[in-house]
Design a protein around this motif. Structure first.
Motif, PDB file in Angstrom:
ATOM      1  N   MET A   1       0.825  -1.221   0.000  1.00  0.00           N
ATOM      2  CA  MET A   1       0.000   0.000   0.000  1.00  0.00           C
ATOM      3  C   MET A   1       0.856   1.267   0.000  1.00  0.00           C
ATOM      4  SD  MET A   1      -3.189  -0.381  -0.241  1.00  0.00           S
ATOM      5  CE  MET A   1      -3.261  -1.910  -1.144  1.00  0.00           C
TER       6      MET A   1
ATOM      7  N   GLN B   1      -8.233  -5.490  -0.375  1.00  0.00           N
ATOM      8  CA  GLN B   1      -8.163  -5.026  -1.760  1.00  0.00           C
ATOM      9  C   GLN B   1      -6.833  -5.429  -2.398  1.00  0.00           C
ATOM     10  OE1 GLN B   1      -9.318  -1.461   0.081  1.00  0.00           O
ATOM     11  NE2 GLN B   1     -10.687  -0.929  -1.589  1.00  0.00           N
TER      12      GLN B   1
ATOM     13  N   MET C   1      -6.417  -7.396  -5.904  1.00  0.00           N
ATOM     14  CA  MET C   1      -5.563  -6.971  -7.025  1.00  0.00           C
ATOM     15  C   MET C   1      -4.528  -8.044  -7.387  1.00  0.00           C
ATOM     16  SD  MET C   1      -4.952  -2.894  -6.534  1.00  0.00           S
ATOM     17  CE  MET C   1      -4.649  -2.844  -4.788  1.00  0.00           C
TER      18      MET C   1
ATOM     19  N   GLN D   1     -14.700  -0.885   9.116  1.00  0.00           N
ATOM     20  CA  GLN D   1     -14.417  -0.047   7.968  1.00  0.00           C
ATOM     21  C   GLN D   1     -15.055  -0.618   6.728  1.00  0.00           C
ATOM     22  OE1 GLN D   1     -10.305   0.070   6.958  1.00  0.00           O
ATOM     23  NE2 GLN D   1     -10.256   2.283   7.146  1.00  0.00           N
TER      24      GLN D   1
ATOM     25  N   GLU E   1     -13.922  -0.164   2.760  1.00  0.00           N
ATOM     26  CA  GLU E   1     -13.093   0.485   1.752  1.00  0.00           C
ATOM     27  C   GLU E   1     -13.600   0.066   0.388  1.00  0.00           C
ATOM     28  OE1 GLU E   1      -8.930   0.716   1.790  1.00  0.00           O
ATOM     29  OE2 GLU E   1      -8.797   1.066   3.947  1.00  0.00           O
TER      30      GLU E   1
ATOM     31  N   LEU F   1     -12.801   0.132  -4.025  1.00  0.00           N
ATOM     32  CA  LEU F   1     -11.760   0.230  -5.051  1.00  0.00           C
ATOM     33  C   LEU F   1     -12.385   0.028  -6.419  1.00  0.00           C
ATOM     34  CD1 LEU F   1      -8.636   0.254  -5.723  1.00  0.00           C
ATOM     35  CD2 LEU F   1      -8.750  -2.246  -5.519  1.00  0.00           C
TER      36      LEU F   1
ATOM     37  N   PHE G   1      -2.831  10.653   1.714  1.00  0.00           N
ATOM     38  CA  PHE G   1      -2.713   9.248   2.101  1.00  0.00           C
ATOM     39  C   PHE G   1      -1.569   8.664   1.277  1.00  0.00           C
ATOM     40  CE2 PHE G   1      -7.334  10.189   2.444  1.00  0.00           C
ATOM     41  CZ  PHE G   1      -7.479  10.028   3.817  1.00  0.00           C
TER      42      PHE G   1
ATOM     43  N   PHE H   1      -1.306   5.882  -0.095  1.00  0.00           N
ATOM     44  CA  PHE H   1      -1.762   4.972  -1.168  1.00  0.00           C
ATOM     45  C   PHE H   1      -2.586   5.635  -2.254  1.00  0.00           C
ATOM     46  CE2 PHE H   1      -5.047   4.971   2.038  1.00  0.00           C
ATOM     47  CZ  PHE H   1      -4.402   4.631   3.234  1.00  0.00           C
ATOM     48  N   THR H   2      -2.850   6.931  -2.116  1.00  0.00           N
ATOM     49  CA  THR H   2      -3.593   7.641  -3.170  1.00  0.00           C
ATOM     50  C   THR H   2      -2.904   8.954  -3.518  1.00  0.00           C
ATOM     51  OG1 THR H   2      -5.047   8.462  -1.415  1.00  0.00           O
ATOM     52  CG2 THR H   2      -5.922   6.692  -2.786  1.00  0.00           C
TER      53      THR H   2
ATOM     54  N   GLY I   1     -12.336   9.215   3.606  1.00  0.00           N
ATOM     55  CA  GLY I   1     -11.116   9.591   2.900  1.00  0.00           C
ATOM     56  C   GLY I   1     -11.111   8.909   1.540  1.00  0.00           C
ATOM     57  N   SER I   2     -10.481   9.562   0.553  1.00  0.00           N
ATOM     58  CA  SER I   2     -10.537   9.001  -0.801  1.00  0.00           C
ATOM     59  C   SER I   2      -9.366   9.512  -1.638  1.00  0.00           C
ATOM     60  CB  SER I   2     -11.846   9.408  -1.467  1.00  0.00           C
ATOM     61  OG  SER I   2     -11.873  10.822  -1.610  1.00  0.00           O
TER      62      SER I   2
ATOM     63  N   VAL J   1      -5.886   5.976  -6.923  1.00  0.00           N
ATOM     64  CA  VAL J   1      -4.917   4.976  -6.491  1.00  0.00           C
ATOM     65  C   VAL J   1      -3.511   5.357  -6.976  1.00  0.00           C
ATOM     66  CG1 VAL J   1      -4.283   2.522  -6.541  1.00  0.00           C
ATOM     67  CG2 VAL J   1      -6.697   3.193  -6.546  1.00  0.00           C
TER      68      VAL J   1
ATOM     69  N   VAL K   1       1.156   1.744  -6.142  1.00  0.00           N
ATOM     70  CA  VAL K   1       0.300   0.653  -5.647  1.00  0.00           C
ATOM     71  C   VAL K   1      -0.126  -0.235  -6.818  1.00  0.00           C
ATOM     72  CG1 VAL K   1      -1.900   0.105  -4.499  1.00  0.00           C
ATOM     73  CG2 VAL K   1      -0.492   1.991  -3.641  1.00  0.00           C
TER      74      VAL K   1
ATOM     75  N   PHE L   1     -11.503   4.575  -1.670  1.00  0.00           N
ATOM     76  CA  PHE L   1     -12.003   5.361  -0.530  1.00  0.00           C
ATOM     77  C   PHE L   1     -12.111   4.450   0.689  1.00  0.00           C
ATOM     78  CE2 PHE L   1     -16.194   3.447  -0.575  1.00  0.00           C
ATOM     79  CZ  PHE L   1     -16.350   3.057  -1.897  1.00  0.00           C
TER      80      PHE L   1
ATOM     81  N   MET M   1     -14.070   4.387   4.766  1.00  0.00           N
ATOM     82  CA  MET M   1     -14.863   5.075   5.794  1.00  0.00           C
ATOM     83  C   MET M   1     -15.065   4.182   7.000  1.00  0.00           C
ATOM     84  SD  MET M   1     -18.624   5.011   4.089  1.00  0.00           S
ATOM     85  CE  MET M   1     -18.434   4.280   2.472  1.00  0.00           C
TER      86      MET M   1
HETATM   87  C1  2NL Z   1      -9.851   6.896   5.698  1.00  0.00           C
HETATM   88  C2  2NL Z   1      -9.122   6.841   4.431  1.00  0.00           C
HETATM   89  C3  2NL Z   1      -8.793   5.564   2.480  1.00  0.00           C
HETATM   90  C4  2NL Z   1      -8.157   4.149   0.684  1.00  0.00           C
HETATM   91  C5  2NL Z   1      -8.641   4.302   1.953  1.00  0.00           C
HETATM   92  C6  2NL Z   1      -7.185   2.444  -0.778  1.00  0.00           C
HETATM   93  C7  2NL Z   1      -7.162   1.121  -1.085  1.00  0.00           C
HETATM   94  C8  2NL Z   1      -6.370   0.697  -2.095  1.00  0.00           C
HETATM   95  C9  2NL Z   1      -5.603   1.574  -2.809  1.00  0.00           C
HETATM   96  C10 2NL Z   1      -5.657   2.884  -2.449  1.00  0.00           C
HETATM   97 CL1  2NL Z   1      -6.332  -0.930  -2.464  1.00  0.00          CL
HETATM   98  N1  2NL Z   1      -6.427   3.312  -1.469  1.00  0.00           N
HETATM   99  N2  2NL Z   1      -7.988   2.871   0.219  1.00  0.00           N
HETATM  100  C11 2NL Z   1      -7.870   5.263  -0.073  1.00  0.00           C
HETATM  101  C12 2NL Z   1      -8.031   6.518   0.474  1.00  0.00           C
HETATM  102  C13 2NL Z   1      -8.497   6.678   1.746  1.00  0.00           C
HETATM  103  O1  2NL Z   1      -9.288   5.629   3.747  1.00  0.00           O
HETATM  104  O2  2NL Z   1      -9.849   7.880   6.357  1.00  0.00           O
HETATM  105  N3  2NL Z   1     -10.527   5.811   6.071  1.00  0.00           N
HETATM  106  C14 2NL Z   1     -11.301   5.725   7.267  1.00  0.00           C
END
Ligand code: 2NL
Length: 343
Positions: free
Chosen positions: A142, A175, A179, A210, A212, A214, A250, A252-253, A284-285, A288, A292, A308, A310
């Motif tokens: 990630m 996720q 992938m 949570q 998430e 994708l 983040f 990962f994004t 959060g979002s 990608v 990653v 994203f 949550m």
């Molecule tokens: C937050 C933020 C986030 C992701 C989760 C994600 C998953 C993959 C690749 C990239 Cl496989 N990103 N997930 C992305 C952005 C934000 O969560 O505050 N969550 C409670």
């Protein structure tokens, strides 16, 4: 003498014919024949008038008579008690049954199911994975660097036996596994429990939930991200809800953004929940990160994606106004019962 013998014979016929269906009737029999002023006693009293030479023979007749009445009494008593047992078996099967105590669905399950349902309508599949993860799926793949604070012992639960193992800190690890196995297009959401080494309070817990999401395909854009998440909150909270995005970070994004919704508690007027701003953070979002995608041999020049995440507790707090995160895991039925009609 003969007169008395005839009378005894008559009593015997009467006794033989006596029938009782209730305890009272049996008691009436006892009083009438065996009571202190009863017939048996009275007849016994006649002994006085019997000539001496006949006393022995007559005593025999009287004893038989007494025995006869006593036998009948026991017989009647027996019959009544076995009748009472029969009454219990002779039950009215048409009576309505006792209701089963049926539980209620947990608020987190209600919200999780709603989220799954909304994304299902946008063709997102549900993926699940292990809660005990390895470093690669949870962190490295990630793009979370070795010196990132999340990797600290202070923040993550590691498994003593093997320092490569840990309790997943987000469902991104699921996720990652998708992938690994599947090539684009990918459209999944991953609901599940995650763990963080936090001091438990009204706002934080060492485990929470949570979802998430994708979406990876050719030409997936930030506009798709915005429209998808806007659709989601409208379905979840109602058409009147407003959204805004704030730039964020983040690992990962890239780019990343946090999404707020207009405060539904005060309608934007300002209250404790939105800290008088009229807006509350919901997720959060971001797009990608190319690194990653590369980690899973997905060509970032051909494919793009948005993701994203949550917190389900957070969505539940906003939807059902739960103000203490600890309530979710205390199993207090007074709390749980309030969600009977929320299904
Ligand atoms: C937050 C933020 C986030 C992701 C989760 C994600 C998953 C993959 C690749 C990239 Cl496989 N990103 N997930 C992305 C952005 C934000 O969560 O505050 N969550 C409670």
């Amino acid at each position: 003498m003969d007169e008395l013998l005839r009378q005894i014979e008559n009593y015997k016929v009467e006794i033989a014919a006596y029938d009782a269906h209730t305890g009272e009737a049996v008691e009436a029999f006892r009083i009438k024949y065996l009571g202190t002023k009863g017939i048996v006693k009275t007849v016994m009293g006649e002994m006085r008038n019997v000539p001496n030479e006949q006393k022995k023979q007559f005593g025999q007749v009287l004893n038989d008579f007494k025995q006869f009445a006593e036998n009948k009494y026991h017989e009647l008593k027996e019959k009544i008690s076995s009748n009472q047992q029969t009454t219990e078996v002779d039950f009215d099967w048409t009576l309505p049954g006792d209701p089963f105590p049926v539980g209620t669905r947990h608020p987190l399950s209600i919200v999780s199911n709603k989220i799954i349902d909304i994304f299902h309508r946008l063709s997102f599949a549900v993926a699940e994975g292990p809660e005990i993860e390895d470093d690669w799926h949870n962190f490295n793949s990630m793009n979370i660097p070795a010196d990132h604070p999340a990797r600290d012992m202070q923040d993550t639960f590691y498994i003593h036996k093997n320092p490569d193992w840990l309790l997943r800190t987000h469902t991104s690890s699921v996720q990652a596994r998708v992938m690994e196995k599947q090539k684009p297009p990918i459209r999944v959401i991953c609901p599940g429990r995650v763990y963080r080494n936090e001091t438990v309070s009204a706002r934080a817990h060492c485990f929470f939930h949570q979802v998430e999401g994708l979406y990876i395909d050719e030409k997936v854009s930030f506009a798709d991200l915005k429209q998808t998440l806007y659709f989601f909150v409208q379905e979840m909270f109602g058409k009147e809800v407003k959204i805004r995005f704030r730039p964020s970070y983040f690992p990962f994004t890239e780019p990343s953004a946090e999404m707020d919704i207009s405060c539904l508690i005060c309608g934007g007027e300002g209250c404790n929940v939105c800290k008088h701003t009229g807006w509350v953070e919901i997720l959060g979002s971001g797009m990608v990160h190319p690194k990653v995608l590369q980690n899973f041999k997905i060509d970032p020049n051909k494919y793009t994606g948005f993701a994203f995440g949550m917190g389900i507790e957070r969505v539940c707090q906003l939807k059902y106004r739960v103000n203490d995160i600890r309530l979710y895991s205390q199993n207090d039925v007074r709390f749980l019962k309030q969600f009977t009609s929320a299904l």
